[in-house]
Design a protein around this motif. Sequence first.
Motif, PDB file in Angstrom:
ATOM      1  N   UNK A 134       0.830  -1.209   0.000  1.00 39.31           N
ATOM      2  CA  UNK A 134       0.000   0.000   0.000  1.00 39.31           C
ATOM      3  C   UNK A 134       0.860   1.254   0.000  1.00 39.31           C
ATOM      4  N   UNK A 135       1.930   1.263   0.788  1.00 39.13           N
ATOM      5  CA  UNK A 135       2.832   2.414   0.841  1.00 39.13           C
ATOM      6  C   UNK A 135       3.512   2.637  -0.505  1.00 39.13           C
ATOM      7  N   UNK A 136       3.977   1.557  -1.126  1.00 39.26           N
ATOM      8  CA  UNK A 136       4.620   1.677  -2.439  1.00 39.26           C
ATOM      9  C   UNK A 136       3.636   2.137  -3.510  1.00 39.26           C
ATOM     10  N   UNK A 137       2.403   1.662  -3.421  1.00 37.14           N
ATOM     11  CA  UNK A 137       1.384   2.094  -4.368  1.00 37.14           C
ATOM     12  C   UNK A 137       1.091   3.592  -4.193  1.00 37.14           C
ATOM     13  N   UNK A 138       0.993   4.042  -2.948  1.00 40.68           N
ATOM     14  CA  UNK A 138       0.796   5.469  -2.691  1.00 40.68           C
ATOM     15  C   UNK A 138       1.964   6.306  -3.185  1.00 40.68           C
ATOM     16  N   UNK A 139       3.180   5.789  -3.029  1.00 41.41           N
ATOM     17  CA  UNK A 139       4.363   6.497  -3.523  1.00 41.41           C
ATOM     18  C   UNK A 139       4.346   6.593  -5.041  1.00 41.41           C
ATOM     19  N   UNK A 140       3.896   5.529  -5.699  1.00 37.29           N
ATOM     20  CA  UNK A 140       3.829   5.570  -7.163  1.00 37.29           C
ATOM     21  C   UNK A 140       2.757   6.561  -7.629  1.00 37.29           C
ATOM     22  N   UNK A 141       1.683   6.702  -6.859  1.00 36.52           N
ATOM     23  CA  UNK A 141       0.668   7.687  -7.225  1.00 36.52           C
ATOM     24  C   UNK A 141       1.211   9.108  -7.135  1.00 36.52           C
ATOM     25  N   UNK A 142       2.121   9.365  -6.218  1.00 36.99           N
ATOM     26  CA  UNK A 142       2.727  10.699  -6.137  1.00 36.99           C
ATOM     27  C   UNK A 142       3.439  11.029  -7.455  1.00 36.99           C
ATOM     28  N   UNK A 143       4.117  10.052  -8.040  1.00 35.10           N
ATOM     29  CA  UNK A 143       4.741  10.257  -9.348  1.00 35.10           C
ATOM     30  C   UNK A 143       3.678  10.393 -10.439  1.00 35.10           C
ATOM     31  N   UNK A 144       2.643   9.575 -10.368  1.00 34.39           N
ATOM     32  CA  UNK A 144       1.578   9.624 -11.374  1.00 34.39           C
ATOM     33  C   UNK A 144       0.925  11.004 -11.399  1.00 34.39           C
ATOM     34  N   UNK A 145       0.784  11.660 -10.246  1.00 36.96           N
ATOM     35  CA  UNK A 145       0.185  12.995 -10.210  1.00 36.96           C
ATOM     36  C   UNK A 145       1.016  13.988 -11.017  1.00 36.96           C
ATOM     37  N   UNK A 146       2.322  13.921 -10.874  1.00 39.91           N
ATOM     38  CA  UNK A 146       3.198  14.828 -11.628  1.00 39.91           C
ATOM     39  C   UNK A 146       3.111  14.512 -13.112  1.00 39.91           C
ATOM     40  N   UNK A 147       3.161  13.236 -13.458  1.00 43.81           N
ATOM     41  CA  UNK A 147       3.069  12.828 -14.857  1.00 43.81           C
ATOM     42  C   UNK A 147       1.738  13.265 -15.457  1.00 43.81           C
ATOM     43  N   UNK A 148       0.655  13.035 -14.736  1.00 36.77           N
ATOM     44  CA  UNK A 148      -0.673  13.369 -15.227  1.00 36.77           C
ATOM     45  C   UNK A 148      -0.825  14.877 -15.426  1.00 36.77           C
ATOM     46  N   UNK A 149      -0.307  15.669 -14.509  1.00 34.30           N
ATOM     47  CA  UNK A 149      -0.379  17.123 -14.644  1.00 34.30           C
ATOM     48  C   UNK A 149       0.386  17.600 -15.874  1.00 34.30           C
ATOM     49  N   UNK A 150       1.525  16.977 -16.148  1.00 38.15           N
ATOM     50  CA  UNK A 150       2.301  17.344 -17.338  1.00 38.15           C
ATOM     51  C   UNK A 150       1.603  16.951 -18.628  1.00 38.15           C
ATOM     52  N   UNK A 151       1.007  15.771 -18.648  1.00 36.16           N
ATOM     53  CA  UNK A 151       0.295  15.307 -19.847  1.00 36.16           C
ATOM     54  C   UNK A 151      -0.894  16.209 -20.134  1.00 36.16           C
ATOM     55  N   UNK A 152      -1.665  16.543 -19.109  1.00 36.52           N
ATOM     56  CA  UNK A 152      -2.847  17.390 -19.308  1.00 36.52           C
ATOM     57  C   UNK A 152      -2.432  18.799 -19.717  1.00 36.52           C
ATOM     58  N   UNK A 153      -1.352  19.315 -19.159  1.00 42.99           N
ATOM     59  CA  UNK A 153      -0.884  20.655 -19.538  1.00 42.99           C
ATOM     60  C   UNK A 153      -0.459  20.703 -21.003  1.00 42.99           C
ATOM     61  N   UNK A 154       0.015  19.584 -21.535  1.00 45.28           N
ATOM     62  CA  UNK A 154       0.450  19.542 -22.929  1.00 45.28           C
ATOM     63  C   UNK A 154      -0.694  19.298 -23.905  1.00 45.28           C
TER      64      UNK A 154
END
Length: 127
Positions: A11-31
């Motif tokens: 669960x902790x590792x999954x939450x940590x991966x979501x922190x990266x996904x948030x940055x990736x998702x924000x960049x994709x949507x901004x583009x």
Amino acid sequence: MMTNVHKNTISFLLGSSFAYIFIWLSGVVAAMPVPEFLQPYNEFVVPYYSNTLIVLFASILSIIIVLIVRKAFTFISKQNIFYFALPIVLFLVSIFVFLNFAIAPLMYAAIPTLLVALIFSSGAQKA
């Protein structure tokens, strides 16, 4: 059989991966370009379009990932949600403290993700 330590670690590792996904998702949507039918509505497009897409995509992605985890590991409990949310909340707090300007798009991704996880955990508790 998985122990609570293994489940909480996953669960902790999954939450940590979501922190990266948030940055990736924000960049994709901004583009992403604004569709032509929305371009005449500048008062709507500028403040709301990208945030709406972030919420939508974060919700869909969260539902898919949480369903996969639930199928693969057959667990989602309140304790697992705590360990899932801990790295996300710590990441958002650190971003808020050090980079105050970058918190809004990440919050638009984090809130639906945490709500989806909470909904699935409460559904698992009732079952």
